[in-house]
Design an enzyme around this catalytic site. Sequence first.
Site, mmCIF file in Angstrom:
data_model
loop_
_atom_site.group_PDB
_atom_site.id
_atom_site.type_symbol
_atom_site.label_atom_id
_atom_site.label_comp_id
_atom_site.label_asym_id
_atom_site.label_seq_id
_atom_site.Cartn_x
_atom_site.Cartn_y
_atom_site.Cartn_z
ATOM 1 N N LYS A 73 -11.045 15.097 -12.152
ATOM 2 C CA LYS A 73 -10.298 14.654 -10.967
ATOM 3 C C LYS A 73 -9.896 15.911 -10.202
ATOM 4 C CE LYS A 73 -6.890 11.185 -9.727
ATOM 5 N NZ LYS A 73 -7.685 10.532 -8.694
ATOM 6 N N ARG B 201 -5.396 13.299 -18.884
ATOM 7 C CA ARG B 201 -6.546 13.452 -17.991
ATOM 8 C C ARG B 201 -6.423 14.714 -17.143
ATOM 9 N NH1 ARG B 201 -7.989 8.592 -14.003
ATOM 10 N NH2 ARG B 201 -6.136 9.366 -12.938
ATOM 11 N N GLU C 149 -18.663 3.659 -9.020
ATOM 12 C CA GLU C 149 -17.259 3.368 -8.740
ATOM 13 C C GLU C 149 -17.052 3.350 -7.227
ATOM 14 O OE1 GLU C 149 -14.534 6.477 -10.012
ATOM 15 O OE2 GLU C 149 -16.038 8.022 -9.697
HETATM 16 N N1 PXG Z 1 -12.128 6.509 -9.098
HETATM 17 C C1 PXG Z 1 -11.787 7.513 -8.285
HETATM 18 C C2 PXG Z 1 -12.834 8.333 -7.658
HETATM 19 C C3 PXG Z 1 -10.421 7.796 -8.068
HETATM 20 O O1 PXG Z 1 -10.071 8.808 -7.260
HETATM 21 C C4 PXG Z 1 -9.846 5.926 -9.484
HETATM 22 C C5 PXG Z 1 -11.206 5.718 -9.688
HETATM 23 C C6 PXG Z 1 -8.865 5.055 -10.201
HETATM 24 O O2 PXG Z 1 -8.273 5.763 -11.281
HETATM 25 P P1 PXG Z 1 -6.795 5.450 -11.789
HETATM 26 O O3 PXG Z 1 -6.561 6.440 -12.875
HETATM 27 O O4 PXG Z 1 -5.869 5.639 -10.621
HETATM 28 O O5 PXG Z 1 -6.813 4.055 -12.279
HETATM 29 C C7 PXG Z 1 -9.438 7.002 -8.670
HETATM 30 C C8 PXG Z 1 -8.000 7.310 -8.432
HETATM 31 C C9 PXG Z 1 -5.704 7.060 -2.634
HETATM 32 C C10 PXG Z 1 -6.081 7.741 -3.901
HETATM 33 O O6 PXG Z 1 -4.888 7.630 -1.904
HETATM 34 C C11 PXG Z 1 -6.672 7.060 -4.929
HETATM 35 C C12 PXG Z 1 -7.020 7.723 -6.120
HETATM 36 C C13 PXG Z 1 -6.780 9.032 -6.191
HETATM 37 C C14 PXG Z 1 -6.208 9.705 -5.155
HETATM 38 C C15 PXG Z 1 -5.833 9.075 -3.995
HETATM 39 O O7 PXG Z 1 -6.221 5.980 -2.389
HETATM 40 N N2 PXG Z 1 -7.611 6.973 -7.099
#
Ligand code: PXG
Length: 290
Positions: A151, A52, A184
């Site tokens: 991301k 990713r 989301e």
């Molecule tokens: N949606 C968004 C917008 C994200 O940033 C997720 C979904 C979940 O994806 P993953 O790959 O982790 O299952 C994310 C990722 C935090 C933090 O500190 C959380 C994310 C990224 C950066 C910081 O809470 N989540």
Amino acid sequence: MGLKIYLDGKLVNEDEARISVFDHGLLYGDGVFEGIRAYNGRVFKLDEHLHRLYDSARAIMLKIPLDKKETKKAVLMTLRANGLSNAYIRLVVTRGKGDLGLDPKKCPKPTVFIITHKITLYPRELYYKGMEVITVPTIRNLVSAIDPQIKSLNYLNNILAKIEANLAGMQEAIMLNKDGYVVECTGDNIFIVRDGVLFTPPTWLGVLSGITRNTVLELAIKLKIKTKEEVFTRYALYTADECFLTGTAAEIIPVVKIDDRVIGEGMPGKITLRLMKEFRVLTKKEGIPI
Ligand code: PXG
């Protein structure tokens, strides 16, 4: 002695891990990142996260100065240097140092850094009681502007939504897209259960292709739970039997109230609990050894 940080090929102490004020990651949020977990000496879904990261970089025409194998080695090396077997890993690639203009052509060398640290989680009790969330006015970025599948370091869209959640005393916000479809949360993906079927919005709608989301979809298939990547509105949220959020930090967290409406029985649902249990099993046995 503090943390050891990987910065542009070297491990340095955290107080020496500095980047330029001319770095476009800071000046413009021009860069990409990943948040990754290590459980019991193994990095969970590392290849998926790297995949990713490289896709995000490619989408913004940012050439990561390491190949995937080298980046993987750098992640493992940083974890070893810090003696961590359970950790949160932040892998960041910025456009690098440029001038005060936004032109990325002026940035010859991307900056790469890796922070490995202990993880802060949602309070434990939320996992058995379930959490309360709200939908917020700030809509998620348009796919035709900044596709949420990238991301990127530009997280203001999510931060604005997080502020709205905080103002309402909530820890997480459900975001809709421009047409009012649920996409989301600020840092988590969303799922609902209706009549035994597991629903989550499709990524093309403007959703990050979450690693936890994709793991849950695979788990559900293994458990013979019917899954559908389909668009839905707030109506579907309010009338759902179950709801939960997924993310690297959150793992799977049940949602029992949305916009003050009780979801299902107001307790974590059966399918949610089953997926939570199976997900824990996976995190204990899978992953790349540190
Ligand atoms: N949606 C968004 C917008 C994200 O940033 C997720 C979904 C979940 O994806 P993953 O790959 O982790 O299952 C994310 C990722 C935090 C933090 O500190 C959380 C994310 C990224 C950066 C910081 O809470 N989540």
